[in-house]
Design an enzyme around this catalytic site. Structure first.
Site, PDB file in Angstrom:
ATOM      1  N   GLY B  61      13.354   5.476  35.838  1.00 41.01           N
ATOM      2  CA  GLY B  61      12.440   5.676  36.954  1.00 41.01           C
ATOM      3  C   GLY B  61      12.915   6.664  38.008  1.00 41.01           C
ATOM      4  N   SER B  62      12.270   6.567  39.181  1.00 42.48           N
ATOM      5  CA  SER B  62      12.434   7.543  40.250  1.00 42.48           C
ATOM      6  C   SER B  62      13.821   7.535  40.875  1.00 42.48           C
ATOM      7  CB  SER B  62      11.406   7.263  41.342  1.00 42.48           C
ATOM      8  OG  SER B  62      11.743   7.936  42.526  1.00 42.48           O
ATOM      9  N   THR B  63      14.262   8.718  41.320  1.00 37.93           N
ATOM     10  CA  THR B  63      15.552   8.844  42.005  1.00 37.93           C
ATOM     11  C   THR B  63      15.572   8.104  43.339  1.00 37.93           C
ATOM     12  OG1 THR B  63      14.824  10.918  42.990  1.00 37.93           O
ATOM     13  CG2 THR B  63      16.129  11.091  41.006  1.00 37.93           C
ATOM     14  N   VAL B  64      14.378   7.742  43.847  1.00 36.23           N
ATOM     15  CA  VAL B  64      14.314   6.962  45.088  1.00 36.23           C
ATOM     16  C   VAL B  64      14.966   5.591  44.891  1.00 36.23           C
ATOM     17  CG1 VAL B  64      12.737   6.021  46.834  1.00 36.23           C
ATOM     18  CG2 VAL B  64      12.246   8.216  45.797  1.00 36.23           C
ATOM     19  N   GLY B  65      15.129   5.176  43.636  1.00 36.70           N
ATOM     20  CA  GLY B  65      15.768   3.894  43.312  1.00 36.70           C
ATOM     21  C   GLY B  65      17.141   3.729  43.952  1.00 36.70           C
TER      22      GLY B  65
END
Lengths: 397, 129
Positions: B61-65
């Site tokens: 998933g997203s790097t915002v993780g």
């Protein structure tokens, strides 16, 4: 990893808490990906700027880094969630405005230039051939590696910030020549012109790369391409294929540096591009939003849009997304006046991908294959791709 | 049983294992205010990972993780440690900025939910009690 004295000192905390945390991030990534050492970077582009993506968690991290962190190299920012001046007219609420500014303030405190654009290479963060950089923003990564011939991996928000604070990045991946060879040869037997057609081509190539489990295309059969066409292609092939680097025969600087791939060869005919274009046009479409400038519009594109809009009246919400410095040039050249008198709106510092506009419109028309992807996935719009001329026609219809 | 892996982030944690065969996306997949996995259809959906050694193959998933993990730490809802088969950038960066001990290159089939583990992120080992 082999570290220089200053890198060891940063890791030991002798240059402050933020530099220490940054060096921890970089050495860990370096160990994971097998880097032997660090390399100095000329500049950094940071993603993860929109408050809609950062949230309070990201903001808290930025504030902690900003306590004693200062960037050591030229560093610019990706688009924010709003136009910093014209936010109210674009439907952004007061609370979002305040939170977005808290994030931008934290970046500014660290000495980052708060340009808020996905095209840093058009507004002064412009590396030259062979220079090492650490960029986030997938379309700009692809442009800098391929069109300029600079060297960067696809960084995320925190790793790009760490590179900015230390001036270093671990030397692996696209920083090494051995990893920059083309892997799949694409032979184009069709004419490709305009930002929309280059976006369609990027999607076709990106999809094929994913099918083949490869990343670096070598593209033959494009006689010429403008900066705007290449920027659209980069955004598309990075979105659909995860591509950070391509070679284009006769156009990009490294195309004849490495052997032309011969193991996998894919021919592209007009029919393939027509089918791919059809995939970027939804059924039962009602367009109530037109947006140009993904990636951010160049001054050349804005001049073209002004010419098309002169004396016309826009009937739909119509955004032109661009970098603030480019907007200022457009102001001085008189393009902004023509565009705004026609009823279109500039959305500087932001774009239709990162602004918090989920569900606000039914259907969006764009000239960008990347904007189609995020329009569907993130904002739940129906989408249609078309040329800049077709987009303007739709807006005044 | 002592499993030898690779050190990702330093620190020692002693806690109970929660094991999944699914990848984890912290952004959107885990509620940072409760520590509960919220991804629909996930093996751990509805279960809390707070204070446990979270054992899973790799991140997705997203790097915002990475930022979500940081927020969990600030909320005292983070896992005590993370063990992966193969680390990815998002989880690695998340562990570093949140100071969560982490080890990878571990064959996670050797670990069962509920077992007591000692994760030594400084040495890259996982001890199963």
């Amino acid at each position: 990893m082999r570290l220089e004295q200053i890198e060891k000192d940063m890791l030991d905390g002798k240059h402050g808490k933020s530099a220490q945390k940054s060096m921890e991030i970089l050495t860990t990534l370096g160990e994971i990906f097998g880097a032997e050492c660090m390399v100095d970077v000329y500049g950094v582009q940071i993603a993860g700027v929109s408050y809609a993506n950062l949230g309070e968690a990201g903001l808290e991290f930025l504030n902690e880094m900003a306590e004693d962190g200062k960037v050591r190299v030229l560093t610019t920012l990706n688009p924010a969630g709003m136009d910093r001046e014209n936010w109210r007219a674009l439907g952004i609420d007061e609370e979002f405005f305040k939170n977005q500014n808290r994030a931008i303030d934290a970046f500014a405190k660290m000495g980052i230039i708060t340009t808020c654009s996905c095209t840093p290479y058009l507004i002064g963060n412009a590396p030259h051939y062979g220079q090492h950089i650490a960029w986030a923003e997938s379309s700009a990564v692809c442009y800098s590696n391929s069109v300029i011939g600079a060297r960067t991996n696809r960084e995320g928000g925190p790793s790009a910030l760490a590179a900015a604070i230390t001036g270093k990045t671990p030397k692996y991946g696209y920083h090494l020549e051995k990893n920059r060879h083309g892997q799949v040869l694409f032979k184009i037997n069709a004419s490709v012109k305009g930002t929309d057609e280059f976006g369609v081509l990027g999607k076709f190539i990106g999809d094929k790369l994913v099918e083949n489990g490869k990343k670096i295309p070598y593209i033959a059969g494009i006689p010429s391409a403008t900066v705007e066409e290449l920027k659209s292609f980069c955004a598309s092939v990075a979105t659909y294929g995860g591509t950070a680097l391509f070679h284009m025969e006769g156009i990009t600087p490294e195309y004849n540096k490495y052997a032309k791939p011969s193991e996998i060869v894919i021919e592209i005919n007009q029919d393939d591009l027509d089918k791919t274009r059809a995939e970027l046009i939804d059924d039962d479409l009602e367009i109530d939003f037109v947006s140009l400038g993904c990636p951010h519009a160049s001054i050349h594109e804005i001049a073209e849009i002004a010419k098309l809009l002169e004396g016309k009246n826009v009937k739909k919400e119509f955004w032109i997304t661009t970098a603030r410095p480019t907007k200022r040039i457009a102001d001085e050249a008189g393009y902004s006046k023509i565009i705004e008198e026609a009823g279109a709106k500039f959305a500087a510092d932001t774009c239709c991908v990162v602004a918090p506009i989920k569900g606000r419109f039914k259907g969006i028309m764009v000239d960008s294959a990347k904007a189609c992807y995020y329009g569907r996935a993130k904002n739940k719009f129906k989408v249609k791709i078309g040329s800049i001329e077709q987009c303007v026609e739709e807006a005044i219809k | 049983m002592k499993l030898e892996g690779r050190k990702i982030y330093k620190g020692i944690a002693k806690a109970e294992a929660i094991v999944t065969k699914d990848g984890i996306s912290f952004y959107g997949g885990v509620d940072p205010d409760t520590g509960i996995v919220v991804e629909v259809g996930h093996d751990l959906e509805g279960q809390s990972i707070t204070g446990k050694v979270l054992v899973f193959p790799t991140g997705k998933g997203s790097t915002v993780g990475s930022y979500t993990m940081y927020r969990m730490k600030k909320n005292n809802k983070a896992p005590a440690a993370i063990v992966n088969e193969e680390i990815d950038t998002i989880i690695a960066v998340g562990c570093i900025i949140s100071e969560i001990p982490c080890v990878d290159k571990i064959d996670i089939k050797n670990i069962k939910t509920g077992q007591k583990l000692i994760v030594n992120g400084s040495e890259g080992t996982v001890e199963v009690k």
